[in-house]
Design a protein around this motif. Structure first.
Motif, PDB file in Angstrom:
ATOM      1  N   ALA A  17       0.824  -1.220   0.000  1.00 12.54           N
ATOM      2  CA  ALA A  17       0.000   0.000   0.000  1.00 12.54           C
ATOM      3  C   ALA A  17       0.851   1.260   0.000  1.00 12.54           C
ATOM      4  CB  ALA A  17      -0.931   0.004   1.209  1.00 12.54           C
ATOM      5  N   CYS A  18       2.058   1.179   0.563  1.00 17.24           N
ATOM      6  CA  CYS A  18       2.927   2.363   0.670  1.00 17.24           C
ATOM      7  C   CYS A  18       3.885   2.507  -0.499  1.00 17.24           C
ATOM      8  CB  CYS A  18       3.742   2.299   1.969  1.00 17.24           C
ATOM      9  SG  CYS A  18       2.751   2.416   3.461  1.00 17.24           S
ATOM     10  N   SER A  19       3.737   1.653  -1.509  1.00 11.78           N
ATOM     11  CA  SER A  19       4.713   1.682  -2.612  1.00 11.78           C
ATOM     12  C   SER A  19       4.073   1.809  -3.985  1.00 11.78           C
ATOM     13  CB  SER A  19       5.574   0.416  -2.557  1.00 11.78           C
ATOM     14  OG  SER A  19       6.197   0.277  -1.318  1.00 11.78           O
ATOM     15  N   PRO A  20       3.222   2.808  -4.221  1.00 14.33           N
ATOM     16  CA  PRO A  20       2.649   2.990  -5.562  1.00 14.33           C
ATOM     17  C   PRO A  20       3.687   3.578  -6.515  1.00 14.33           C
ATOM     18  CG  PRO A  20       1.998   4.794  -4.164  1.00 14.33           C
ATOM     19  CD  PRO A  20       2.778   3.847  -3.300  1.00 14.33           C
ATOM     20  N   ALA A  21       3.504   3.338  -7.773  1.00 14.75           N
ATOM     21  CA  ALA A  21       4.440   3.853  -8.772  1.00 14.75           C
ATOM     22  C   ALA A  21       4.423   5.377  -8.784  1.00 14.75           C
ATOM     23  CB  ALA A  21       4.073   3.312 -10.155  1.00 14.75           C
ATOM     24  N   GLY A  22       5.609   5.980  -8.907  1.00 12.26           N
ATOM     25  CA  GLY A  22       5.704   7.428  -9.064  1.00 12.26           C
ATOM     26  C   GLY A  22       5.657   8.229  -7.782  1.00 12.26           C
ATOM     27  N   GLU A  23       5.689   7.572  -6.631  1.00  8.63           N
ATOM     28  CA  GLU A  23       5.647   8.296  -5.363  1.00  8.63           C
ATOM     29  C   GLU A  23       6.604   7.634  -4.384  1.00  8.63           C
ATOM     30  OE1 GLU A  23       2.229  10.110  -2.340  1.00  8.63           O
ATOM     31  OE2 GLU A  23       1.721   8.559  -3.782  1.00  8.63           O
ATOM     32  N   SER A  24       7.308   8.427  -3.583  1.00  6.34           N
ATOM     33  CA  SER A  24       8.246   7.851  -2.629  1.00  6.34           C
ATOM     34  C   SER A  24       7.510   7.100  -1.533  1.00  6.34           C
ATOM     35  CB  SER A  24       9.123   8.935  -2.003  1.00  6.34           C
ATOM     36  OG  SER A  24       8.397   9.670  -1.027  1.00  6.34           O
ATOM     37  N   LEU A  25       8.165   6.081  -1.002  1.00  2.00           N
ATOM     38  CA  LEU A  25       7.564   5.280   0.054  1.00  2.00           C
ATOM     39  C   LEU A  25       7.221   6.145   1.257  1.00  2.00           C
ATOM     40  CD1 LEU A  25       8.679   1.802   1.255  1.00  2.00           C
ATOM     41  CD2 LEU A  25       8.388   3.628   2.919  1.00  2.00           C
ATOM     42  N   GLN A  26       8.146   7.010   1.655  1.00  6.23           N
ATOM     43  CA  GLN A  26       7.920   7.829   2.842  1.00  6.23           C
ATOM     44  C   GLN A  26       6.758   8.801   2.662  1.00  6.23           C
ATOM     45  OE1 GLN A  26      12.014   9.290   3.603  1.00  6.23           O
ATOM     46  NE2 GLN A  26      11.823   8.279   5.587  1.00  6.23           N
ATOM     47  N   ALA A  27       6.663   9.410   1.462  1.00  4.35           N
ATOM     48  CA  ALA A  27       5.577  10.356   1.195  1.00  4.35           C
ATOM     49  C   ALA A  27       4.224   9.648   1.205  1.00  4.35           C
ATOM     50  CB  ALA A  27       5.800  11.055  -0.138  1.00  4.35           C
ATOM     51  N   ARG A  28       4.186   8.469   0.592  1.00  3.18           N
ATOM     52  CA  ARG A  28       2.943   7.714   0.536  1.00  3.18           C
ATOM     53  C   ARG A  28       2.534   7.239   1.930  1.00  3.18           C
ATOM     54  NH1 ARG A  28      -1.990   7.174  -1.478  1.00  3.18           N
ATOM     55  NH2 ARG A  28      -2.673   5.001  -1.625  1.00  3.18           N
ATOM     56  N   ALA A  29       3.506   6.749   2.703  1.00  9.83           N
ATOM     57  CA  ALA A  29       3.226   6.275   4.061  1.00  9.83           C
ATOM     58  C   ALA A  29       2.689   7.417   4.921  1.00  9.83           C
ATOM     59  CB  ALA A  29       4.486   5.687   4.683  1.00  9.83           C
ATOM     60  N   ARG A  30       3.282   8.598   4.774  1.00  5.91           N
ATOM     61  CA  ARG A  30       2.839   9.747   5.545  1.00  5.91           C
ATOM     62  C   ARG A  30       1.399  10.121   5.189  1.00  5.91           C
ATOM     63  NH1 ARG A  30       2.236  15.212   5.639  1.00  5.91           N
ATOM     64  NH2 ARG A  30       3.001  16.323   7.489  1.00  5.91           N
ATOM     65  N   ALA A  31       1.087  10.129   3.884  1.00  3.34           N
ATOM     66  CA  ALA A  31      -0.267  10.482   3.447  1.00  3.34           C
ATOM     67  C   ALA A  31      -1.297   9.501   4.001  1.00  3.34           C
ATOM     68  CB  ALA A  31      -0.323  10.505   1.921  1.00  3.34           C
ATOM     69  N   LEU A  32      -0.984   8.219   3.943  1.00  2.00           N
ATOM     70  CA  LEU A  32      -1.902   7.206   4.463  1.00  2.00           C
ATOM     71  C   LEU A  32      -2.046   7.321   5.982  1.00  2.00           C
ATOM     72  CD1 LEU A  32      -0.743   4.144   2.338  1.00  2.00           C
ATOM     73  CD2 LEU A  32      -2.930   5.360   2.144  1.00  2.00           C
ATOM     74  N   ARG A  33      -0.941   7.643   6.637  1.00  2.00           N
ATOM     75  CA  ARG A  33      -0.954   7.796   8.092  1.00  2.00           C
ATOM     76  C   ARG A  33      -1.877   8.937   8.505  1.00  2.00           C
ATOM     77  NH1 ARG A  33       4.035   7.428   8.493  1.00  2.00           N
ATOM     78  NH2 ARG A  33       4.723   9.587   8.653  1.00  2.00           N
ATOM     79  N   TYR A  34      -1.767  10.072   7.834  1.00  2.00           N
ATOM     80  CA  TYR A  34      -2.601  11.219   8.198  1.00  2.00           C
ATOM     81  C   TYR A  34      -4.062  10.989   7.821  1.00  2.00           C
ATOM     82  CZ  TYR A  34       1.101  14.136  10.044  1.00  2.00           C
ATOM     83  OH  TYR A  34       2.092  14.642  10.847  1.00  2.00           O
ATOM     84  N   ASP A  35      -4.324  10.256   6.750  1.00  2.00           N
ATOM     85  CA  ASP A  35      -5.705   9.888   6.423  1.00  2.00           C
ATOM     86  C   ASP A  35      -6.307   9.067   7.566  1.00  2.00           C
ATOM     87  OD1 ASP A  35      -5.631  11.156   3.982  1.00  2.00           O
ATOM     88  OD2 ASP A  35      -5.293   9.327   2.815  1.00  2.00           O
ATOM     89  N   PHE A  36      -5.506   8.140   8.079  1.00  9.98           N
ATOM     90  CA  PHE A  36      -5.951   7.300   9.192  1.00  9.98           C
ATOM     91  C   PHE A  36      -6.200   8.134  10.444  1.00  9.98           C
ATOM     92  CE2 PHE A  36      -4.400   4.823  12.949  1.00  9.98           C
ATOM     93  CZ  PHE A  36      -5.508   3.988  13.090  1.00  9.98           C
ATOM     94  N   PHE A  37      -5.305   9.077  10.716  1.00 10.02           N
ATOM     95  CA  PHE A  37      -5.488   9.953  11.877  1.00 10.02           C
ATOM     96  C   PHE A  37      -6.817  10.709  11.774  1.00 10.02           C
ATOM     97  CE2 PHE A  37      -0.588  10.602  12.341  1.00 10.02           C
ATOM     98  CZ  PHE A  37      -0.474   9.338  12.891  1.00 10.02           C
ATOM     99  N   GLU A  38      -7.090  11.246  10.592  1.00  7.99           N
ATOM    100  CA  GLU A  38      -8.314  12.034  10.397  1.00  7.99           C
ATOM    101  C   GLU A  38      -9.554  11.161  10.588  1.00  7.99           C
ATOM    102  OE1 GLU A  38      -8.787  15.225   9.961  1.00  7.99           O
ATOM    103  OE2 GLU A  38      -6.663  15.769   9.936  1.00  7.99           O
ATOM    104  N   GLU A  39      -9.532   9.967   9.987  1.00  2.00           N
ATOM    105  CA  GLU A  39     -10.674   9.053  10.110  1.00  2.00           C
ATOM    106  C   GLU A  39     -10.922   8.680  11.571  1.00  2.00           C
ATOM    107  OE1 GLU A  39      -9.471   5.718   7.804  1.00  2.00           O
ATOM    108  OE2 GLU A  39      -9.499   6.816   5.895  1.00  2.00           O
ATOM    109  N   THR A  40      -9.836   8.402  12.285  1.00  3.24           N
ATOM    110  CA  THR A  40      -9.956   7.966  13.669  1.00  3.24           C
ATOM    111  C   THR A  40     -10.390   9.112  14.580  1.00  3.24           C
ATOM    112  OG1 THR A  40      -8.163   6.395  13.215  1.00  3.24           O
ATOM    113  CG2 THR A  40      -8.805   6.690  15.507  1.00  3.24           C
TER     114      THR A  40
END
Length: 206
Positions: free
Chosen positions: A92-115
């Motif tokens: 989930a954190c490794s889509p093409a064209g995006e860094s792993l860290q940037a993607r992980a951060r985006a998913l993390r903050y989405d989770f924070f908002e949902e929670t």
């Protein structure tokens, strides 16, 4: 100044948390966020806080990631706090064209908002500290930021708050040792392939 007093000073100085609020504490299991949770839990009656805990398993370190999530879940149960955890799918954190860290951060903050919405939390507390802020300034300098852009991590941004922002990592580690606070170590934090780790280990703590 005692670590707890520094946290209280930051809360007052920057208006991080209001009396009676519900605060969602993002806990990775590392020493920073684990100490943050213990400190906020110790002052929750004084500030009439309702606390909840969240943890996102990025599924990047396999058994170690599972260990971290179970640790935070168990800690939350021992403290009598509500817990929300989520495990990301493989890759989930490794889509093409995006860094792993940037993607992980985006998913993390989405989770924070949902929670936060789920628990009706007014604030989301993160474990960033004084050293993290200094590292951010150095990283931006190395990347060629202008003088106007050489700021550290802000104490607050929207409902995201950082009560440890006036506390050094050394103070956090000492507090954990003095108070027998268990935590886990993320092995990826030791890798110098990530810029922040390189700055932390070669420059800040050289």
């Amino acid at each position: 100044m005692d670590l707890t007093l520094k946290v209280k000073a930051a809360i007052r100085r920057f208006g991080l948390i209001e009396h009676g609020e519900t605060v969602l504490v993002a806990v990775s299991g590392g020493v920073d966020s684990t100490v943050l949770l213990h400190v906020l839990n110790a002052m929750k009656d004084e500030l009439s806080l309702s606390l909840a805990v969240c943890h996102l398993n990025h599924n990047l370190r396999h058994a170690e990631s599972t260990r971290d999530m179970e640790f935070v879940k168990g800690l939350s149960a021992r403290l009598g706090l509500q817990f929300a955890g989520k495990v990301l799918g493989e890759g989930a954190c490794s889509p093409a064209g995006e860094s792993l860290q940037a993607r992980a951060r985006a998913l993390r903050y989405d989770f924070f908002e949902e929670t936060a919405e789920r628990f009706k939390a007014a604030k989301i507390a993160l474990g960033h500290n004084l050293d993290d802020s200094a590292e951010t300034v150095v990283m931006r300098l190395l990347k060629g930021s202008s003088l106007a852009g050489l700021s550290g991590i802000p104490p607050a941004r929207g409902r995201y708050v950082r009560p440890l922002i006036l506390v050094s990592r050394k103070e956090i580690e000492a507090y954990a040792k003095e108070n027998s606070i268990r935590h886990v170590t993320d092995s990826s934090n030791l890798s110098l392939k990530y810029l922040r780790n390189d700055v932390r280990n070669r420059l800040i703590h050289y």
